[in-house]
Scaffold this motif. Sequence first.
Motif, short mmCIF file in Angstrom:
data_model
loop_
_atom_site.label_atom_id
_atom_site.label_comp_id
_atom_site.label_asym_id
_atom_site.label_seq_id
_atom_site.Cartn_x
_atom_site.Cartn_y
_atom_site.Cartn_z
N VAL A 19 0.67 -1.33 0.32
CA VAL A 19 0.08 -0.04 -0.09
C VAL A 19 0.17 1.24 0.04
CG1 VAL A 19 -2.46 -1.30 1.39
CG2 VAL A 19 -0.01 0.11 2.40
N SER A 20 0.52 2.60 -0.34
CA SER A 20 1.07 3.27 -0.53
C SER A 20 0.65 4.18 0.61
CB SER A 20 1.01 3.97 -1.62
OG SER A 20 1.77 6.11 -2.05
N PHE A 21 1.70 4.92 1.56
CA PHE A 21 0.75 6.18 2.03
C PHE A 21 0.96 6.95 2.07
CE2 PHE A 21 1.92 8.87 6.21
CZ PHE A 21 0.98 8.34 6.71
N GLU A 22 -0.34 8.25 1.73
CA GLU A 22 -0.86 9.11 1.27
C GLU A 22 -1.88 9.74 1.55
OE1 GLU A 22 -2.98 7.88 -3.33
OE2 GLU A 22 -0.88 6.19 -2.49
N ASP A 23 -2.52 11.55 0.98
CA ASP A 23 -3.27 12.30 0.72
C ASP A 23 -4.13 11.63 0.33
OD1 ASP A 23 -2.08 13.64 3.14
OD2 ASP A 23 -0.69 14.52 1.27
N VAL A 24 -5.17 11.92 0.98
CA VAL A 24 -6.79 11.22 0.08
C VAL A 24 -7.32 12.61 0.24
CG1 VAL A 24 -6.22 9.29 -0.17
CG2 VAL A 24 -7.44 10.56 1.89
N VAL A 25 -8.65 12.33 -0.50
CA VAL A 25 -9.65 13.48 0.00
C VAL A 25 -10.82 12.85 0.84
CG1 VAL A 25 -11.79 14.10 -1.66
CG2 VAL A 25 -10.11 14.19 -2.69
N ASP A 26 -10.83 13.78 2.08
CA ASP A 26 -11.83 13.18 3.13
C ASP A 26 -13.09 12.42 3.19
OD1 ASP A 26 -9.98 14.31 4.72
OD2 ASP A 26 -10.90 15.66 5.76
N PRO A 27 -13.56 11.94 2.96
CA PRO A 27 -14.95 11.40 2.75
C PRO A 27 -15.80 12.09 3.39
CG PRO A 27 -13.85 9.78 4.69
CD PRO A 27 -12.59 10.91 4.59
N ARG A 28 -17.37 12.71 2.91
CA ARG A 28 -18.05 13.20 3.26
C ARG A 28 -19.88 12.57 3.34
NH1 ARG A 28 -17.20 18.42 -0.67
NH2 ARG A 28 -15.51 18.67 -0.16
N LEU A 29 -20.77 13.27 4.23
CA LEU A 29 -21.69 12.46 4.59
C LEU A 29 -22.75 12.35 3.16
CD1 LEU A 29 -22.37 14.25 7.76
CD2 LEU A 29 -21.54 11.80 8.21
N GLU A 30 -22.84 11.06 3.45
CA GLU A 30 -23.76 11.33 1.80
C GLU A 30 -25.67 10.99 2.43
OE1 GLU A 30 -22.24 8.27 -0.43
OE2 GLU A 30 -20.17 8.93 -0.45
N ASN A 31 -25.81 10.59 3.62
CA ASN A 31 -27.47 10.24 3.86
C ASN A 31 -27.68 10.40 4.97
OD1 ASN A 31 -27.46 8.43 1.07
ND2 ASN A 31 -26.37 7.18 1.71
N PRO A 32 -28.84 10.92 5.43
CA PRO A 32 -29.27 11.23 7.09
C PRO A 32 -28.40 9.72 7.84
CG PRO A 32 -30.95 11.14 5.43
CD PRO A 32 -30.00 10.32 4.74
N THR A 33 -28.39 9.35 7.51
CA THR A 33 -27.89 7.90 8.63
C THR A 33 -26.54 7.73 9.14
OG1 THR A 33 -28.95 5.82 6.85
CG2 THR A 33 -29.60 6.89 8.70
N ASP A 34 -26.06 8.24 7.89
CA ASP A 34 -24.03 8.95 8.13
C ASP A 34 -23.35 9.39 8.94
OD1 ASP A 34 -24.46 7.14 5.44
OD2 ASP A 34 -23.69 8.93 4.47
#
Length: 347
Positions: A19-34
């Motif tokens: 695996v590669s240790f790197e910067d990625v985009v943060d996940p975001r809330l998509e549904n009301p129950t997330d």
Amino acid sequence: MKAAVLHRYDETLTAKEFVSFEDVVDPRLENPTDVIVRIGGAGVCRTDLHIVEGIWREKSSVNLPYIMGHENAGWVEELGKGVTGFKKGDPVICHPLVTSGHCLACRRGDDMHAEESVFPGINANGGYAQILLTGARSLIKLPKTLAPKDVAPYTDAGLTAYRAAKKASRHLLPGQYAVIIGAGGLGHIGIQVLKALCAAEIIVLDRAPGALELARGCGAHHVVKADGNEVEAVLSLTGGRGAEAVIDFVGEGDAIAKGLAMTRNAGFYYIVGYGGRIDIPTIDMITSEKTIVGNLVGTYAELVELMALADRGLVDLKTREYPLSAANDALHDLHHGRVPGRAVLVP
């Protein structure tokens, strides 16, 4: 955020970096129950090595690159509008499957066979990262006695071992025998669960002296070195008849044939590890009346039960911590048998 990302498969597991240790985009809330969980610990599982090998590429719809990590615990960071009962900062452990709660399997509590589900770390981005997107139905609040980094592997290794041992405990009586094949990350938990749930004598098999020592410390009544004569040793310990229950946490190589040979007539063989094949003549199944039982992780309710055992000190998870940036070291150590218990990545 920082994450350890899988970019390519390695069927031989010989690459210096999986695996590669790197910067990625943060996940975001998509549904009301997330729910967004800030990771406190992510377990490193042999299934992750199988993912790297490509064994799961036809079993899941994930596209590379993606983030592994299906054993996760941490703190609630952000809540969807429809989430109640949790607040930011709550310490939680995450059931590995995110389900809708609407299908019949969900309503029966059969989480692993839900029709609408996401499995972070298997078919969606997982917890080899600083934060994780999951669902409110997957969260269990942790008691003050348990820290996220210490319990993360319970969500798969612990839960899988608990489910198999719980099934076996239901028909094991005092004076009867249970064999556990493999005293590693899952096996050492299975030993403790069996000891907590039933009064059967526990026999543990492993090739590694260190694993057998760990098994003794976890409550095994007998340990047997897997040196080619383990079937004879188990038969000797059980009066020549074999064990009423055999739980196979290896599931490959000669462990399967030997596990079935150790199972007495009308006994139960629980298969947990995978990679091999079960091959038994039908006439033998008829004359022996042995029962072969598959085991797939476990339910939300079973994870709650396991946390209750851990809270009471009846189950103790042996872990080795690695910083998230050292994910490759953890994976290589696991691959080469250098991890006693379970490895945990800590961001």
